[in-house]
Design a protein around this motif. Sequence first.
Motif, mmCIF file in Angstrom:
data_model
loop_
_atom_site.group_PDB
_atom_site.id
_atom_site.type_symbol
_atom_site.label_atom_id
_atom_site.label_comp_id
_atom_site.label_asym_id
_atom_site.label_seq_id
_atom_site.Cartn_x
_atom_site.Cartn_y
_atom_site.Cartn_z
ATOM 1 N N LEU A 203 0.805 -1.208 0.026
ATOM 2 C CA LEU A 203 0.086 -0.134 -0.100
ATOM 3 C C LEU A 203 0.857 1.267 -0.079
ATOM 4 O O LEU A 203 1.592 1.585 1.099
ATOM 5 N N VAL A 204 0.798 1.752 -1.000
ATOM 6 C CA VAL A 204 1.800 3.124 -1.165
ATOM 7 C C VAL A 204 1.181 4.496 -1.427
ATOM 8 O O VAL A 204 -0.123 4.228 -2.051
ATOM 9 N N ASN A 205 1.790 5.571 -1.386
ATOM 10 C CA ASN A 205 1.490 6.767 -1.955
ATOM 11 C C ASN A 205 2.359 7.062 -3.089
ATOM 12 O O ASN A 205 3.661 6.738 -3.072
ATOM 13 N N ILE A 206 1.852 7.602 -4.402
ATOM 14 C CA ILE A 206 2.645 7.973 -5.428
ATOM 15 C C ILE A 206 2.574 9.392 -5.954
ATOM 16 O O ILE A 206 1.486 9.772 -6.173
ATOM 17 N N ALA A 207 3.564 9.829 -6.011
ATOM 18 C CA ALA A 207 3.843 11.394 -6.395
ATOM 19 C C ALA A 207 4.769 11.281 -7.715
ATOM 20 O O ALA A 207 5.602 10.627 -7.890
ATOM 21 N N VAL A 208 4.227 12.323 -8.835
ATOM 22 C CA VAL A 208 5.033 12.541 -9.871
ATOM 23 C C VAL A 208 5.149 13.860 -10.059
ATOM 24 O O VAL A 208 4.068 14.840 -9.901
ATOM 25 N N VAL A 209 6.370 14.459 -9.975
ATOM 26 C CA VAL A 209 6.767 15.838 -10.439
ATOM 27 C C VAL A 209 7.111 16.112 -11.634
ATOM 28 O O VAL A 209 7.829 15.537 -12.295
ATOM 29 N N ASP A 210 6.970 17.264 -12.265
ATOM 30 C CA ASP A 210 7.557 17.608 -13.530
ATOM 31 C C ASP A 210 9.151 18.388 -13.597
ATOM 32 O O ASP A 210 9.517 18.141 -12.375
ATOM 33 N N ALA A 211 9.495 18.531 -14.541
ATOM 34 C CA ALA A 211 10.721 19.201 -14.846
ATOM 35 C C ALA A 211 11.067 20.248 -13.876
ATOM 36 O O ALA A 211 12.254 20.342 -13.436
ATOM 37 N N GLY A 212 10.150 20.748 -13.451
ATOM 38 C CA GLY A 212 10.313 22.035 -12.506
ATOM 39 C C GLY A 212 9.825 21.532 -10.972
ATOM 40 O O GLY A 212 9.862 22.360 -10.227
ATOM 41 N N ALA A 213 9.771 20.364 -10.807
ATOM 42 C CA ALA A 213 9.839 19.909 -9.517
ATOM 43 C C ALA A 213 8.470 20.105 -8.971
ATOM 44 O O ALA A 213 8.372 20.102 -7.648
ATOM 45 N N ASN A 214 7.369 20.447 -9.664
ATOM 46 C CA ASN A 214 6.175 20.919 -9.199
ATOM 47 C C ASN A 214 5.134 19.489 -9.477
ATOM 48 O O ASN A 214 5.313 18.631 -10.364
ATOM 49 N N LEU A 215 4.252 19.632 -8.272
ATOM 50 C CA LEU A 215 3.518 18.321 -8.607
ATOM 51 C C LEU A 215 2.478 18.081 -9.949
ATOM 52 O O LEU A 215 2.129 19.173 -10.342
ATOM 53 N N LYS A 216 2.665 16.906 -10.521
ATOM 54 C CA LYS A 216 2.109 16.861 -11.767
ATOM 55 C C LYS A 216 0.636 15.846 -11.550
ATOM 56 O O LYS A 216 -0.297 15.911 -12.117
ATOM 57 N N ALA A 217 1.122 14.757 -10.738
ATOM 58 C CA ALA A 217 0.028 13.902 -10.574
ATOM 59 C C ALA A 217 0.395 13.134 -9.402
ATOM 60 O O ALA A 217 1.395 12.856 -8.694
ATOM 61 N N PHE A 218 -0.834 12.572 -8.531
ATOM 62 C CA PHE A 218 -0.647 11.800 -7.275
ATOM 63 C C PHE A 218 -1.620 11.212 -6.831
ATOM 64 O O PHE A 218 -2.721 11.187 -7.394
#
Lengths: 162, 162, 162, 162
Positions: B53-68
């Motif tokens: 059971l996990v949390n998943i975060a994706v950030v873009d090239a600017g290190a800004n949250l893109k998907a979670f």
Amino acid sequence: MKSFQHIKGFILIFILSSICTLAHAQVTYNITQEDALKVMLAAKEKAEKDNVLVNIAVVDAGANLKAFLRMDESYLGSIDVAVKKAKTARYFNIATGDLGKLTQPGGIIYNIEVSNDGLISFPGGVPIKNDDGEIIGAIGVSGGTIEQDHEIATTGALAAIE
Amino acid sequence: MKSFQHIKGFILIFILSSICTLAHAQVTYNITQEDALKVMLAAKEKAEKDNVLVNIAVVDAGANLKAFLRMDESYLGSIDVAVKKAKTARYFNIATGDLGKLTQPGGIIYNIEVSNDGLISFPGGVPIKNDDGEIIGAIGVSGGTIEQDHEIATTGALAAIE
Amino acid sequence: MKSFQHIKGFILIFILSSICTLAHAQVTYNITQEDALKVMLAAKEKAEKDNVLVNIAVVDAGANLKAFLRMDESYLGSIDVAVKKAKTARYFNIATGDLGKLTQPGGIIYNIEVSNDGLISFPGGVPIKNDDGEIIGAIGVSGGTIEQDHEIATTGALAAIE
Amino acid sequence: MKSFQHIKGFILIFILSSICTLAHAQVTYNITQEDALKVMLAAKEKAEKDNVLVNIAVVDAGANLKAFLRMDESYLGSIDVAVKKAKTARYFNIATGDLGKLTQPGGIIYNIEVSNDGLISFPGGVPIKNDDGEIIGAIGVSGGTIEQDHEIATTGALAAIE
């Protein structure tokens, strides 16, 4: 089908009320990951149809982040606004635009926005309810006009009971 | 097909380099929303297969949250850890576990974790690269063991170039 | 009586599992205000008996503050430590002292303390469970030695199932 | 009995004034944990009688959290608002609603709410005084209408001198 679900809901509430009084615990209904994804993607589809670039955040019943998506070329500043709209809607079980009517100068809760690490009190945050009308989370949308954001958020929230 | 894409990539870089020298601007390669979703869902699928059971975060090239996405019943504390793992991986273009080798007592960047509003320096954060090896974002995973988190993050990151 | 409660618990879980699959929602068990007060006052009584001056914080299943008490002449700095101990215990469903074994230099989650606005990883935070062993909140105690804090927190947590 | 307590109070002040001039120190009158609990539980009882779901915070003379209780099903966002109301009432020794009259656009301390990590300037925060009228802390209540919150807070504050 719908009315059966309502009956099911009442039975559920009755059983839980009885048991929980004995078991000394509150029962909280919480959005699932699958429904959070469904809500988020319904909002994304609506935004694409309306040709608006937005950030979409979904929080659970505890106001904790459950799902998030930032559309390409949407505002960087909208990441935090979308999250805060979703949290605000759950913090006070209200559409953020309705909260904003009370926070204006002279309003009964003027400047409440400084609490809770920052609330957003303009439209775009909407509580998410289950079939029985219980609040199980909230969605926040930011990037378009406040009317667009509110409409996209509402479309998303309704996907939870489809 | 793959090698054609590589050629395509080199031509693109050549053209862009030429143009950009003239235009006095950097070009940033950035993960798209579709790829961010693809990465996130690939990580989710891997986590489900591994029964974690996990949390998943994706950030873009600017290190800004893109998907979670937060999986049901995963740790509440892992929301922030997953986001911070993704940001850390992009802040320094490194797998978080590799950064951690340098931050221990006596290490060359001891306690750098206190910067940037908090870095995470144990495994679970991985840069996301495009076909040409350029970093276009990062993924952070939290909730399992550090080995599981790293493996799930790596599986997710690789989905960007499939 | 105790075994009857266990049977009741299994029936509850069975009914909820069935219904909730249909109703598309997670069900979370949450500490009540009466139990939060009971836990807090049991911890206070233990602290008075042990002649220790502490701060006591109780959070609910969502890691939100539910009850708090600061004893006269206890450390001012212990207010935040007690709250953070309770939150940490719920964030990761673990006694804070057990978390601390993993966060030391060379540990697998070294310096995780910088996440979540600050975690506390030494003893004094303990999850609170209901009769069926489900985590419904957590208690954090700060002001005495770490052994005293842990013992007071444990005494408090156990009062929830009395 | 009441007037005897007043005489007792004056004598105490006289003695302390004499001693403190010699000792070069301020004396602060501070709410005790027992009185903080009494204030909090009196507010809770009033809220239950009025059928309102609130969060109740008590701070001491140093504006530090002394006691707190969140009623089941009350707003999540009211935790922070209740604490901030109590702190605001003690920071400026004023009922929060009275402060709000001065913070409106054109008011003499317009937007002071952004200071001190966030002040609340609408009703629900009230200073707590001892028998001699000295401020020994403050109470903040949030969750009902502003009129209900203020009334519950006032009921709580008065319990300190009963």
